[in-house]
Design a protein around this motif. Structure first.
Motif, PDB file in Angstrom:
ATOM      1  N   CYS A 243       0.810  -1.226   0.000  1.00 31.14           N
ATOM      2  CA  CYS A 243       0.000   0.000   0.000  1.00 31.14           C
ATOM      3  C   CYS A 243       0.842   1.275   0.000  1.00 31.14           C
ATOM      4  CB  CYS A 243      -0.959   0.006   1.192  1.00 31.14           C
ATOM      5  SG  CYS A 243      -0.150   0.253   2.793  1.00 31.14           S
ATOM      6  N   HIS A 244       2.165   1.148   0.181  1.00 25.70           N
ATOM      7  CA  HIS A 244       3.116   2.263   0.103  1.00 25.70           C
ATOM      8  C   HIS A 244       2.980   3.279   1.237  1.00 25.70           C
ATOM      9  CE1 HIS A 244       4.212   0.646  -3.758  1.00 25.70           C
ATOM     10  NE2 HIS A 244       2.957   0.758  -4.184  1.00 25.70           N
ATOM     11  N   THR A 245       2.338   2.888   2.338  1.00 24.22           N
ATOM     12  CA  THR A 245       2.344   3.741   3.523  1.00 24.22           C
ATOM     13  C   THR A 245       3.653   3.504   4.282  1.00 24.22           C
ATOM     14  OG1 THR A 245       1.220   2.046   4.835  1.00 24.22           O
ATOM     15  CG2 THR A 245      -0.163   3.723   3.744  1.00 24.22           C
ATOM     16  N   PRO A 246       4.124   4.471   5.083  1.00 26.09           N
ATOM     17  CA  PRO A 246       5.364   4.260   5.832  1.00 26.09           C
ATOM     18  C   PRO A 246       5.287   3.009   6.710  1.00 26.09           C
ATOM     19  CG  PRO A 246       4.726   6.559   5.918  1.00 26.09           C
ATOM     20  CD  PRO A 246       3.574   5.823   5.307  1.00 26.09           C
ATOM     21  N   SER A 247       6.278   2.149   6.610  1.00 21.94           N
ATOM     22  CA  SER A 247       6.308   0.925   7.413  1.00 21.94           C
ATOM     23  C   SER A 247       7.721   0.372   7.459  1.00 21.94           C
ATOM     24  CB  SER A 247       5.358  -0.136   6.843  1.00 21.94           C
ATOM     25  OG  SER A 247       5.455  -1.336   7.582  1.00 21.94           O
ATOM     26  N   ASP A 248       8.159  -0.012   8.638  1.00 17.07           N
ATOM     27  CA  ASP A 248       9.462  -0.657   8.779  1.00 17.07           C
ATOM     28  C   ASP A 248       9.289  -2.076   9.323  1.00 17.07           C
ATOM     29  OD1 ASP A 248       8.771  -0.172  11.419  1.00 17.07           O
ATOM     30  OD2 ASP A 248      10.342   1.313  11.758  1.00 17.07           O
ATOM     31  N   ARG A 249       8.128  -2.646   9.085  1.00 18.79           N
ATOM     32  CA  ARG A 249       7.805  -3.994   9.550  1.00 18.79           C
ATOM     33  C   ARG A 249       8.233  -4.997   8.484  1.00 18.79           C
ATOM     34  NH1 ARG A 249       3.527  -7.485   9.144  1.00 18.79           N
ATOM     35  NH2 ARG A 249       2.958  -8.657  11.030  1.00 18.79           N
ATOM     36  N   MET A 250       9.409  -5.617   8.670  1.00 17.56           N
ATOM     37  CA  MET A 250       9.967  -6.523   7.668  1.00 17.56           C
ATOM     38  C   MET A 250       9.371  -7.920   7.802  1.00 17.56           C
ATOM     39  SD  MET A 250      12.158  -4.915   5.721  1.00 17.56           S
ATOM     40  CE  MET A 250      13.249  -6.143   5.038  1.00 17.56           C
ATOM     41  N   VAL A 251       9.029  -8.521   6.663  1.00 21.11           N
ATOM     42  CA  VAL A 251       8.498  -9.883   6.646  1.00 21.11           C
ATOM     43  C   VAL A 251       9.135 -10.649   5.484  1.00 21.11           C
ATOM     44  CG1 VAL A 251       6.274  -9.065   7.531  1.00 21.11           C
ATOM     45  CG2 VAL A 251       6.543  -9.445   5.085  1.00 21.11           C
ATOM     46  N   ASN A 252       9.017 -11.965   5.541  1.00 26.30           N
ATOM     47  CA  ASN A 252       9.275 -12.814   4.381  1.00 26.30           C
ATOM     48  C   ASN A 252       7.943 -13.154   3.758  1.00 26.30           C
ATOM     49  OD1 ASN A 252      11.992 -14.045   6.038  1.00 26.30           O
ATOM     50  ND2 ASN A 252      12.153 -13.719   3.845  1.00 26.30           N
ATOM     51  N   CYS A 258       8.609 -17.555  -3.423  1.00 27.28           N
ATOM     52  CA  CYS A 258       8.953 -16.134  -3.566  1.00 27.28           C
ATOM     53  C   CYS A 258       9.910 -15.749  -2.440  1.00 27.28           C
ATOM     54  CB  CYS A 258       7.692 -15.273  -3.528  1.00 27.28           C
ATOM     55  SG  CYS A 258       8.019 -13.495  -3.450  1.00 27.28           S
ATOM     56  N   ASN A 259       9.406 -15.847  -1.197  1.00 23.34           N
ATOM     57  CA  ASN A 259      10.215 -15.623   0.012  1.00 23.34           C
ATOM     58  C   ASN A 259      10.893 -14.262   0.040  1.00 23.34           C
ATOM     59  OD1 ASN A 259      10.782 -17.015   2.484  1.00 23.34           O
ATOM     60  ND2 ASN A 259      12.945 -17.051   1.898  1.00 23.34           N
ATOM     61  N   ALA A 260      10.361 -13.302  -0.738  1.00 21.91           N
ATOM     62  CA  ALA A 260      10.947 -11.958  -0.757  1.00 21.91           C
ATOM     63  C   ALA A 260      10.943 -11.363   0.645  1.00 21.91           C
ATOM     64  CB  ALA A 260      10.158 -11.065  -1.707  1.00 21.91           C
ATOM     65  N   HIS A 261      12.012 -10.650   0.973  1.00 17.62           N
ATOM     66  CA  HIS A 261      12.128 -10.002   2.272  1.00 17.62           C
ATOM     67  C   HIS A 261      11.893  -8.513   2.077  1.00 17.62           C
ATOM     68  CE1 HIS A 261      14.354 -10.458   6.373  1.00 17.62           C
ATOM     69  NE2 HIS A 261      13.089 -10.143   6.490  1.00 17.62           N
ATOM     70  N   LEU A 262      10.773  -8.020   2.615  1.00 18.29           N
ATOM     71  CA  LEU A 262      10.378  -6.639   2.321  1.00 18.29           C
ATOM     72  C   LEU A 262       9.446  -6.103   3.403  1.00 18.29           C
ATOM     73  CD1 LEU A 262       7.462  -7.731   1.263  1.00 18.29           C
ATOM     74  CD2 LEU A 262       8.554  -7.748  -0.952  1.00 18.29           C
ATOM     75  N   PRO A 263       9.266  -4.777   3.441  1.00 15.23           N
ATOM     76  CA  PRO A 263       8.355  -4.195   4.427  1.00 15.23           C
ATOM     77  C   PRO A 263       6.899  -4.457   4.039  1.00 15.23           C
ATOM     78  CG  PRO A 263       9.944  -2.569   3.618  1.00 15.23           C
ATOM     79  CD  PRO A 263       9.988  -3.740   2.697  1.00 15.23           C
ATOM     80  N   LEU A 264       6.090  -4.843   5.000  1.00 11.11           N
ATOM     81  CA  LEU A 264       4.660  -5.053   4.786  1.00 11.11           C
ATOM     82  C   LEU A 264       3.947  -4.631   6.063  1.00 11.11           C
ATOM     83  CD1 LEU A 264       3.130  -6.270   2.318  1.00 11.11           C
ATOM     84  CD2 LEU A 264       2.930  -8.384   3.627  1.00 11.11           C
ATOM     85  N   CYS A 265       3.087  -3.619   5.943  1.00  8.96           N
ATOM     86  CA  CYS A 265       2.408  -3.118   7.134  1.00  8.96           C
ATOM     87  C   CYS A 265       1.471  -4.187   7.699  1.00  8.96           C
ATOM     88  CB  CYS A 265       1.649  -1.829   6.829  1.00  8.96           C
ATOM     89  SG  CYS A 265       0.146  -2.058   5.845  1.00  8.96           S
ATOM     90  N   GLU A 266       1.078  -4.009   8.944  1.00  8.38           N
ATOM     91  CA  GLU A 266       0.264  -5.028   9.610  1.00  8.38           C
ATOM     92  C   GLU A 266      -1.070  -5.247   8.911  1.00  8.38           C
ATOM     93  OE1 GLU A 266      -0.882  -6.254  14.210  1.00  8.38           O
ATOM     94  OE2 GLU A 266       0.202  -4.390  13.777  1.00  8.38           O
ATOM     95  N   ALA A 267      -1.688  -4.157   8.431  1.00 14.78           N
ATOM     96  CA  ALA A 267      -2.990  -4.280   7.767  1.00 14.78           C
ATOM     97  C   ALA A 267      -2.871  -5.080   6.477  1.00 14.78           C
ATOM     98  CB  ALA A 267      -3.570  -2.900   7.490  1.00 14.78           C
ATOM     99  N   CYS A 268      -1.882  -4.751   5.652  1.00 10.54           N
ATOM    100  CA  CYS A 268      -1.717  -5.459   4.383  1.00 10.54           C
ATOM    101  C   CYS A 268      -1.276  -6.903   4.607  1.00 10.54           C
ATOM    102  CB  CYS A 268      -0.707  -4.737   3.495  1.00 10.54           C
ATOM    103  SG  CYS A 268      -1.318  -3.176   2.811  1.00 10.54           S
ATOM    104  N   ALA A 269      -0.432  -7.112   5.607  1.00  8.78           N
ATOM    105  CA  ALA A 269      -0.011  -8.476   5.913  1.00  8.78           C
ATOM    106  C   ALA A 269      -1.203  -9.326   6.321  1.00  8.78           C
ATOM    107  CB  ALA A 269       1.042  -8.457   7.017  1.00  8.78           C
ATOM    108  N   GLY A 270      -2.114  -8.731   7.085  1.00  2.00           N
ATOM    109  CA  GLY A 270      -3.311  -9.459   7.464  1.00  2.00           C
ATOM    110  C   GLY A 270      -4.209  -9.739   6.270  1.00  2.00           C
ATOM    111  N   GLN A 271      -4.373  -8.743   5.433  1.00  2.00           N
ATOM    112  CA  GLN A 271      -5.229  -8.892   4.249  1.00  2.00           C
ATOM    113  C   GLN A 271      -4.697  -9.957   3.298  1.00  2.00           C
ATOM    114  OE1 GLN A 271      -5.687  -5.237   2.033  1.00  2.00           O
ATOM    115  NE2 GLN A 271      -6.333  -6.312   0.177  1.00  2.00           N
TER     116      GLN A 271
END
Length: 314
Positions: A243-252, A258-271
């Motif tokens: 969603c391109h909102t500020p986030s420093d929450r790193m996930v795989n 894929c296993n990409a390592h990147l920032p994903l905010c809590e809302a988008c990660a849940g969705q």
């Protein structure tokens, strides 16, 4: 209470395989977990353990005259930050495919965090981040030059981009200092004259200088993934991949293919249930999302001595 130790030392090791076995036994005796690399050029590691066991480990390592100059960066943690223990022999303690570079013979001028802080904003200085893109995209020093590398072994071919700064003082930095040892030595070999490095890296700068002017978080290679280093003027520079909102929450990404390592905010990660995209969210092999976005290897019935037995049998 546990400690996390980050350390390295470039020093000649005549028999790295023998040292590896001895060092593995030491770590087993102290119930340490982490990743340790042994090579003919030295020792590199990150381990976690109880405060008492880490203290015993540091004393044992420092008792070896070859590691007299080694410095430990020490951070606190509520538990082990690693699931397993790995002690491996490799050609280099940090892979950059420059085995002829010997930092214990020649490297850039070491700057303490205080000295780095005093120099970094001068007009005759350029700060160079020698880390990979996923690291500096999460956090970096203000005005730092980045080199668009996916892996440190690409550093030598990116040095050409620094030619415009030959008349300046080049201040290199990385997470704990180990990459700068070879990066600064290579720059000197390429004819750059005024080369410096942040001794102890971002971690030591955070511990001793409050992390001032380091924007974002510092990526680390353990279960914590990212840590705060700036207690003076912290900010977030990374943004959610979705969603391109500020986030420093790193996930795989939950899709293991894929296993990409990147920032994903809590809302988008849940969705997206921990996936980086709708396509990955719908992949049949997607891993279950538990809210963390990290997927450590299962350590049930883990026997840390098995690594030693496997190594000796190979």
């Amino acid at each position: 209470m546990y400690h996390v130790l980050l350390y390295y030392c470039y020093t000649p090791l005549a028999h790295p395989e023998q040292f590896r076995d001895e060092h593995h036994r030491l770590c087993l005796s102290l119930d340490l977990r982490g990743r340790i690399i042994v090579a003919g050029e030295g020792l590199n590691g990150t381990v976690s353990g109880t405060v008492e066991n880490c203290a015993a480990y540091m004393a044992a390592v420092k008792a070896d005259p070859r590691f007299e100059a080694l410095e430990f960066k020490i951070e606190e943690a509520p538990a082990h930050t690693f699931q397993k223990l790995h002690v491996r022999v490799k050609p280099e303690i940090v892979h950059v495919d420059l085995p002829h570079i010997k930092p214990y013979e020649r490297t850039g001028t070491h700057l303490s965090p205080a000295e780095f802080k005093a120099m970094k904003d001068r007009d005759d200085v350029v700060i160079v981040d020698v880390r990979s893109d996923y690291e500096y995209n999460l956090g970096r020093f203000k005005n730092a030059v980045t080199l668009d590398i996916e892996n440190f072994r690409e550093f030598p071919e990116r040095v050409e981009r620094l030619q415009e700064f030959r008349d300046k003082k080049i201040l290199t930095y990385c997470t704990g200092g180990i990459k700068c040892e070879k990066a600064s030595a290579f720059l000197l070999e390429q004819g750059f004259e005024n080369v410096y490095q942040l001794h102890g890296g971002i971690i030591k700068y955070g511990l001793e200088a409050g992390g001032e002017d380091f924007d974002g978080k510092c990526y680390v290679f353990d279960g914590r993934v990212a840590v705060d280093v700036n207690s003076v003027n912290p900010t977030i520079i990374s943004e959610c991949h979705h969603c391109h909102t500020p986030s420093d929450r790193m996930v795989n990404c939950a899709n293991p293919h894929c296993n990409a390592h990147l920032p994903l905010c809590e809302a988008c990660a849940g969705q997206l249930q921990g996936a980086c995209s709708e396509a990955c969210a719908e992949h049949p092999d997607k891993r279950p999302y538990d809210g963390t976005g990290t997927y450590p290897k299962i350590s049930n019935h883990y026997n840390p001595a098995q690594g030693l037995a496997s190594y000796k049998a190979s």
